[in-house]
Motif scaffolding. Structure first.
Motif, PDB file in Angstrom:
ATOM      1  N   ALA A  77       0.828  -1.215   0.000  1.00 23.86           N
ATOM      2  CA  ALA A  77       0.000   0.000   0.000  1.00 23.86           C
ATOM      3  C   ALA A  77       0.859   1.260   0.000  1.00 23.86           C
ATOM      4  O   ALA A  77       0.598   2.196  -0.767  1.00 23.86           O
ATOM      5  CB  ALA A  77      -0.936  -0.011   1.207  1.00 23.86           C
ATOM      6  N   GLU A  78       1.881   1.286   0.825  1.00 22.23           N
ATOM      7  CA  GLU A  78       2.719   2.486   0.939  1.00 22.23           C
ATOM      8  C   GLU A  78       3.587   2.676  -0.299  1.00 22.23           C
ATOM      9  O   GLU A  78       3.768   3.799  -0.776  1.00 22.23           O
ATOM     10  CB  GLU A  78       3.585   2.412   2.202  1.00 22.23           C
ATOM     11  CG  GLU A  78       2.782   2.451   3.491  1.00 22.23           C
ATOM     12  CD  GLU A  78       1.823   3.641   3.571  1.00 22.23           C
ATOM     13  OE1 GLU A  78       2.224   4.750   3.164  1.00 22.23           O
ATOM     14  OE2 GLU A  78       0.673   3.456   4.014  1.00 22.23           O
ATOM     15  N   ALA A  79       4.138   1.587  -0.825  1.00 23.40           N
ATOM     16  CA  ALA A  79       4.997   1.679  -2.019  1.00 23.40           C
ATOM     17  C   ALA A  79       4.178   2.130  -3.222  1.00 23.40           C
ATOM     18  O   ALA A  79       4.688   2.833  -4.099  1.00 23.40           O
ATOM     19  CB  ALA A  79       5.660   0.329  -2.296  1.00 23.40           C
ATOM     20  N   GLY A  80       2.916   1.720  -3.269  1.00 31.59           N
ATOM     21  CA  GLY A  80       2.016   2.144  -4.342  1.00 31.59           C
ATOM     22  C   GLY A  80       1.636   1.018  -5.282  1.00 31.59           C
ATOM     23  O   GLY A  80       2.226  -0.072  -5.272  1.00 31.59           O
ATOM     24  N   TYR A  81       0.660   1.313  -6.069  1.00 38.51           N
ATOM     25  CA  TYR A  81       0.103   0.301  -6.984  1.00 38.51           C
ATOM     26  C   TYR A  81      -0.746   1.001  -8.027  1.00 38.51           C
ATOM     27  O   TYR A  81      -0.939   2.222  -8.003  1.00 38.51           O
ATOM     28  CB  TYR A  81      -0.731  -0.731  -6.205  1.00 38.51           C
ATOM     29  CG  TYR A  81      -1.788  -0.162  -5.296  1.00 38.51           C
ATOM     30  CD1 TYR A  81      -3.101   0.005  -5.726  1.00 38.51           C
ATOM     31  CD2 TYR A  81      -1.475   0.219  -3.985  1.00 38.51           C
ATOM     32  CE1 TYR A  81      -4.078   0.517  -4.885  1.00 38.51           C
ATOM     33  CE2 TYR A  81      -2.445   0.735  -3.141  1.00 38.51           C
ATOM     34  CZ  TYR A  81      -3.738   0.882  -3.585  1.00 38.51           C
ATOM     35  OH  TYR A  81      -4.699   1.390  -2.756  1.00 38.51           O
ATOM     36  N   ARG A  82      -1.226   0.208  -8.986  1.00 34.94           N
ATOM     37  CA  ARG A  82      -2.065   0.762 -10.050  1.00 34.94           C
ATOM     38  C   ARG A  82      -3.288  -0.122 -10.245  1.00 34.94           C
ATOM     39  O   ARG A  82      -3.179  -1.356 -10.221  1.00 34.94           O
ATOM     40  CB  ARG A  82      -1.266   0.846 -11.357  1.00 34.94           C
ATOM     41  CG  ARG A  82      -2.021   1.558 -12.474  1.00 34.94           C
ATOM     42  CD  ARG A  82      -1.133   1.786 -13.687  1.00 34.94           C
ATOM     43  NE  ARG A  82      -0.077   2.753 -13.392  1.00 34.94           N
ATOM     44  CZ  ARG A  82       0.969   2.995 -14.192  1.00 34.94           C
ATOM     45  NH1 ARG A  82       1.097   2.337 -15.318  1.00 34.94           N
ATOM     46  NH2 ARG A  82       1.878   3.886 -13.862  1.00 34.94           N
ATOM     47  N   ILE A  83      -4.435   0.508 -10.442  1.00 32.43           N
ATOM     48  CA  ILE A  83      -5.680  -0.204 -10.754  1.00 32.43           C
ATOM     49  C   ILE A  83      -6.060   0.202 -12.170  1.00 32.43           C
ATOM     50  O   ILE A  83      -6.170   1.400 -12.464  1.00 32.43           O
ATOM     51  CB  ILE A  83      -6.808   0.165  -9.764  1.00 32.43           C
ATOM     52  CG1 ILE A  83      -6.409  -0.218  -8.329  1.00 32.43           C
ATOM     53  CG2 ILE A  83      -8.123  -0.511 -10.165  1.00 32.43           C
ATOM     54  CD1 ILE A  83      -7.314   0.373  -7.263  1.00 32.43           C
ATOM     55  N   VAL A  84      -6.234  -0.800 -13.046  1.00 33.12           N
ATOM     56  CA  VAL A  84      -6.456  -0.530 -14.472  1.00 33.12           C
ATOM     57  C   VAL A  84      -7.701  -1.253 -14.961  1.00 33.12           C
ATOM     58  O   VAL A  84      -7.902  -2.426 -14.647  1.00 33.12           O
ATOM     59  CB  VAL A  84      -5.257  -1.035 -15.318  1.00 33.12           C
ATOM     60  CG1 VAL A  84      -5.511  -0.839 -16.804  1.00 33.12           C
ATOM     61  CG2 VAL A  84      -3.964  -0.354 -14.900  1.00 33.12           C
TER      62      VAL A  84
END
Ligand code: 5GP
Ligand code: ZN
Length: 113
Positions: A77-84
């Protein structure tokens, strides 16, 4: 109905489940494009974002909540992610059951190809 993701949801085609609630199913993508690549789908068949109506408002919200929950649980969650969501031919949609890709585990580039 001859739909790949409906068959996965029904368990007729095996998948690696990572999330499930009454309305949402999440499983590992068979051809991962990042160290984490999860597909989140409404259990109810919806062909694409073009077919969304007011009745789908809640399930789309639940899909995003599921993504955020998975991100916290799996520690990215902290490092980040992408929802596509890919919609239609130009969007690159290959399976006609609405789905959201949850991608994480590497620095994702922008713009997409
Ligand atoms: P789209 O290209 O429609 O946005 O995404 C479809 C995704 O479904 C692709 O990333 C593809 O790798 C994945 N996929 C296709 N067939 C299967 C399958 O049988 N099992 C799983 N787990 N994923 C699949
Ligand atoms: Zn379907």
């Amino acid at each position: 109905m001859d739909c790949l993701f409906c068959k996965i949801i029904a368990g007729e085609i095996p998948s690696t489940k990572v999330y499930e609630d009454d309305n949402v199913y999440g499983f590992l993508d068979i051809e991962p494009q990042a160290p984490v690549h999860i597909i989140l789908v409404p259990k109810q068949h919806v062909a694409s974002a073009n077919e969304l109506t007011e009745e789908h408002t809640e399930v789309i919200g639940k899909i995003f909540l599921a993504a955020a929950k998975i991100a916290k649980e799996q520690g990215f969650a902290e490092a980040g992610y992408r929802i596509v969501n890919n919609c239609g031919e130009d969007g690159g949609q290959t399976v006609s059951h609405l789905h959201f890709h949850l991608l994480a585990g590497r620095n994702l580039q922008w713009p997409p190809g």
